[in-house]
Design an enzyme around this catalytic site. Sequence first.
Site, PDB file in Angstrom:
ATOM      1  N   THR A   1       0.819  -1.211   0.000  1.00 24.66           N
ATOM      2  CA  THR A   1       0.000   0.000   0.000  1.00 24.66           C
ATOM      3  C   THR A   1       0.851   1.258   0.000  1.00 24.66           C
ATOM      4  OG1 THR A   1      -1.797  -1.154   1.062  1.00 24.66           O
ATOM      5  CG2 THR A   1      -1.783   1.226   1.331  1.00 24.66           C
TER       6      THR A   1
ATOM      7  N   THR B   1       1.836  -4.403   4.321  1.00 26.44           N
ATOM      8  CA  THR B   1       1.759  -4.622   5.764  1.00 26.44           C
ATOM      9  C   THR B   1       1.272  -6.020   6.151  1.00 26.44           C
ATOM     10  OG1 THR B   1      -0.446  -3.641   5.798  1.00 26.44           O
ATOM     11  CG2 THR B   1       1.403  -2.194   6.326  1.00 26.44           C
TER      12      THR B   1
END
Length: 447
Positions: free
Chosen positions: A90, A166
């Site tokens: 991201t 993540t």
Amino acid sequence: MAHSPSVGSHVRIKLTTHDGETVLEGVVLPPAVQDHVTVKLANGYNVSHPLSSVEVISSEQPVTSERPPAEVPLMNPDLPTVRIIHTGGTIASKVDYATGAVTAQFEPSELVEHVPELLEIANLDVHKIGNMFSEDIRPNHWNQIIDATEKAFEHGCVGVVVTHGTDTLHITASAVAFAWCGMGGNPPGRIAFVGSQRSSDRASSDAAQNLISAVKWAAEGPSPTGELSDAVVVSMHRTSDDGACSIHPATGVRKLHSSRRDAFQSVNTTPLATIHIDNKNVDLVLEHHYKEARINANSRTPSPAAERYDENIVIRQMVAGPWLTKQEIEDAASSNVDALVIHGTGLGHLPIENPNTDAPQNIELRDSLHQLDKPIVVVNQCIHGPVNMNVYSKGRIQQEIGLLGHGITSSPEAAVVKLHFALSNGLEIDSVMTKNLIGEQQQTILN
Ligand code: ASP
């Protein structure tokens, strides 16, 4: 008919509806319907109105329009050099206005360009491994990242920042940590993993501060001891507010929330440091317990080479609970697995007893585990707290039939990575799982 504003531009538009006039602000998306203007509002909703009812008050081109990658800036001789090893996630994503979905698109040089504060901390160069979401990462990517860290130190970088999705960031960070330190080594510089929960083109993005903090650690952090799980760290927002990021030890941290900006929290330990960010001021503050531990640590001699992972190792993971049966164990026994990991309940328990004489499958499960001629390691579904198979007689039976893992106090994922590391490097599995190799074992929590 009004001229349609270009896709991706930020607009203010005046609408004439049956209710009167309203002004809206947002980013122009491809029109949902022909001859309409579709705008993504700041609250995330998309609205579409006929072009004939829209007056464009102002329109600005997006900052991140297509353009060639930025030039690498000139080196500042007063600053250390840090390499950014880019894998994607991201942090390197933006909203694709064609679909509304987040896709991995940023080049690493663009990331650096968007956070000019970084260039006041270090000279940066970038190495791109890919633009992958981290759920797609496999052990061969761990090896590529390890190769890239070795090269960075060989080229004189004082630290390395790995940009990563993540979801599995804590797993890869643990893998790199064991690779450098698991056989007694210590990297010649600092390694910080960083990701973000919100894509870099959103106002609410945590990317910039997480990245500033990671670069600060890589450039100016203390030399790793190698034995305090400090050679590889994870830099992420400390709370959901801006202003501070935590530096977590790789083997004692986990993503604990799917969407919050403070998703990463230490597991069975506390952060090593906090990076405070207030406009141009970026301060690195070591936590008291880490400072104290450094005084008593036997800092290992830095070595230029790390270990690698055997990419053919097969580890099968299962979850203990009402659904676990001997079938899963027998399936594993008849296939090509090197080890099993069972995520035990509570302190590390499995359904292997039949006190009411109405659950024979529990005894079958116990027998199948006893017969399996492969290492079986129990980790902890609770995430926090140790695996302790000495508290209940159940745990003692598990140990008697050969289940390993009693005393694991790292994050569960770090324990699985350690198993992969041990299998790759011919370590004695029976004893290594609770041996402290790199500071992953928090001895104080086992009681
Ligand atoms: N699924 C994404 C990934 O792990 C989420 C993120 O990067 O934050 O790559």
